[in-house]
Every structure is written in structure tokens, then in C-alpha cells.
Write a protein that holds these residues in place. Sequence first.
Motif, PDB file in Angstrom:
ATOM      1  N   SER A  19      38.966 -19.723  -9.735  1.00 40.18           N
ATOM      2  CA  SER A  19      39.166 -18.362  -9.238  1.00 40.18           C
ATOM      3  C   SER A  19      38.224 -17.403  -9.972  1.00 40.18           C
ATOM      4  O   SER A  19      37.756 -17.691 -11.081  1.00 40.18           O
ATOM      5  CB  SER A  19      40.611 -17.928  -9.449  1.00 40.18           C
ATOM      6  N   VAL A  20      37.957 -16.282  -9.355  1.00 42.64           N
ATOM      7  CA  VAL A  20      37.111 -15.270  -9.987  1.00 42.64           C
ATOM      8  C   VAL A  20      37.752 -14.808 -11.296  1.00 42.64           C
ATOM      9  O   VAL A  20      37.063 -14.602 -12.298  1.00 42.64           O
ATOM     10  CB  VAL A  20      36.878 -14.083  -9.020  1.00 42.64           C
ATOM     11  N   LYS A  21      39.068 -14.676 -11.306  1.00 44.81           N
ATOM     12  CA  LYS A  21      39.779 -14.252 -12.518  1.00 44.81           C
ATOM     13  C   LYS A  21      39.509 -15.219 -13.669  1.00 44.81           C
ATOM     14  O   LYS A  21      39.205 -14.796 -14.788  1.00 44.81           O
ATOM     15  CB  LYS A  21      41.277 -14.174 -12.220  1.00 44.81           C
ATOM     16  N   VAL A  24      35.929 -14.830 -14.945  1.00 48.59           N
ATOM     17  CA  VAL A  24      35.761 -13.627 -15.784  1.00 48.59           C
ATOM     18  C   VAL A  24      36.289 -13.896 -17.188  1.00 48.59           C
ATOM     19  O   VAL A  24      35.661 -13.513 -18.181  1.00 48.59           O
ATOM     20  CB  VAL A  24      36.460 -12.411 -15.132  1.00 48.59           C
ATOM     21  N   VAL A  25      37.414 -14.589 -17.293  1.00 51.78           N
ATOM     22  CA  VAL A  25      37.966 -14.931 -18.609  1.00 51.78           C
ATOM     23  C   VAL A  25      36.980 -15.821 -19.372  1.00 51.78           C
ATOM     24  O   VAL A  25      36.748 -15.623 -20.573  1.00 51.78           O
ATOM     25  CB  VAL A  25      39.351 -15.615 -18.475  1.00 51.78           C
ATOM     26  N   GLU A  30      33.281 -15.692 -23.987  1.00 51.72           N
ATOM     27  CA  GLU A  30      31.982 -16.254 -24.367  1.00 51.72           C
ATOM     28  C   GLU A  30      31.967 -17.780 -24.339  1.00 51.72           C
ATOM     29  O   GLU A  30      31.304 -18.434 -25.145  1.00 51.72           O
ATOM     30  CB  GLU A  30      31.531 -15.708 -25.721  1.00 51.72           C
ATOM     31  N   LYS A  31      32.672 -18.349 -23.391  1.00 51.44           N
ATOM     32  CA  LYS A  31      32.627 -19.795 -23.161  1.00 51.44           C
ATOM     33  C   LYS A  31      31.647 -20.128 -22.044  1.00 51.44           C
ATOM     34  O   LYS A  31      31.272 -21.270 -21.872  1.00 51.44           O
ATOM     35  CB  LYS A  31      34.012 -20.324 -22.807  1.00 51.44           C
ATOM     36  N   ALA A  32      31.259 -19.102 -21.281  1.00 47.43           N
ATOM     37  CA  ALA A  32      30.330 -19.290 -20.174  1.00 47.43           C
ATOM     38  C   ALA A  32      29.484 -18.037 -20.006  1.00 47.43           C
ATOM     39  O   ALA A  32      29.838 -16.965 -20.494  1.00 47.43           O
ATOM     40  CB  ALA A  32      31.102 -19.570 -18.886  1.00 47.43           C
ATOM     41  N   VAL A  33      28.359 -18.219 -19.319  1.00 48.67           N
ATOM     42  CA  VAL A  33      27.496 -17.094 -18.971  1.00 48.67           C
ATOM     43  C   VAL A  33      27.373 -17.037 -17.452  1.00 48.67           C
ATOM     44  O   VAL A  33      27.460 -18.051 -16.777  1.00 48.67           O
ATOM     45  CB  VAL A  33      26.088 -17.202 -19.612  1.00 48.67           C
ATOM     46  N   PRO A  51      29.857  -7.386 -12.613  1.00 50.19           N
ATOM     47  CA  PRO A  51      29.714  -7.829 -11.231  1.00 50.19           C
ATOM     48  C   PRO A  51      30.580  -9.076 -11.017  1.00 50.19           C
ATOM     49  O   PRO A  51      30.886  -9.795 -11.969  1.00 50.19           O
ATOM     50  CB  PRO A  51      28.226  -8.160 -11.111  1.00 50.19           C
ATOM     51  N   THR A  52      30.995  -9.336  -9.801  1.00 53.56           N
ATOM     52  CA  THR A  52      31.834 -10.498  -9.505  1.00 53.56           C
ATOM     53  C   THR A  52      31.015 -11.775  -9.695  1.00 53.56           C
ATOM     54  O   THR A  52      29.996 -11.963  -9.025  1.00 53.56           O
ATOM     55  CB  THR A  52      32.356 -10.426  -8.059  1.00 53.56           C
ATOM     56  N   PRO A  53      31.451 -12.657 -10.589  1.00 48.03           N
ATOM     57  CA  PRO A  53      30.682 -13.888 -10.823  1.00 48.03           C
ATOM     58  C   PRO A  53      30.829 -14.873  -9.663  1.00 48.03           C
ATOM     59  O   PRO A  53      31.935 -15.152  -9.212  1.00 48.03           O
ATOM     60  CB  PRO A  53      31.286 -14.446 -12.112  1.00 48.03           C
TER      61      PRO A  53
END
Length: 170
Positions: A19-21, A24-25, A30-33, A51-53
Motif C-alpha cells: 500500500s502507499v501508506k 511512505v513508512v 529510511e529503509k527505502a528510497v 509525492p505519492t510513491p
Amino acid sequence: MRVNTLVLNASYEPLSVVSVKRAVVLVLTEKAVMEHADSAKLIRSATRELPTPLVVRLLRFVRVPYRRKVPWSRSGVLERDGRRCAYCGERAASIDHLVPTSRGGAARSWLNTVAACVSCNQRKADRTPSEAGMRLLIEPFEPKTHRALVLALGVSTAQTLPDWLTAAVS
């Protein structure tokens, strides 16, 4: 339309769809870019604006077991067939078994199921397409793992995802 986020391993290999949520988490902890985002749709908090990833990449490599096949799902069949009826091309809302399960057809098989509109599904009933005099517009196939992940995103890959990603999963 529900939009999800594709998660890539540190090696840029598609891992899953979240999910987008959740994406974002992963970014905020800082586990992903973010590799690709929809800047037209912003996610706002009291102190930040993102912005929406659409695609995120993990910073650490995650070892995953080799997956030979994409698990069958009703939504997967609908996505594979572009939510279009395999018989008439109209909007599909159901799944049809080419060889009915009552006659020995596999219930959860990529090659025995197609997307179908309700009227075509009822017209075919408990028969094979040839017995019902119906012709398939598309041939059912088992999607590749990477392609299935992109289909699960729920976005138009040609318009929304970067060229380097669509080329890698096609």
C-alpha cells in the motif's frame, strides 16, 4: 482507482506490491528510497509533504526464496486480461472456467480461467466455449512474476512508470 507501490530490492529486482501508506513508512524510516513518484498527488502531514510513491527501492538487500509461479487469484486473472471479457471485449466483472470445474476443469489455474462479463458467463454456463459456440478473443496464459507485480500496482504502466522499469518487466 486504488494505487499501490512497487517495492524493489536493493538490486532493483521487483519484490512485492504494498500500500502507499506502507511505502511512505518505509521511506520515512529510511529503509527505502523513492525511485519513482507521482508528484501530482501529494501526501501531506503537519510538517512534511511527499509525492505519492509509485516505486520504492530498499536500501538493504533482502534475500528471498526463488518463486517459480505466480499464485493464482481472481483479481490476478482480471488484471491479466485487462478487465475485459475474453468473449465479447466488454467490461469484465467475473471469472469464467474454460473447462467447468463440474466437468473436471482446474478451479485455480491461470490456463483454465479468463475474465468474463456476467452475460457471457451466464450464456456459456456449464459448457466449454466450443460447445457454447463462443470464441475466445484472448488466449489465457500464466503471467511472469515481475509482470504480475506491475499489474498488481493498478496503474497504466505505459503512462505512469519509468521506461527503465517497464522494459525490465515486459
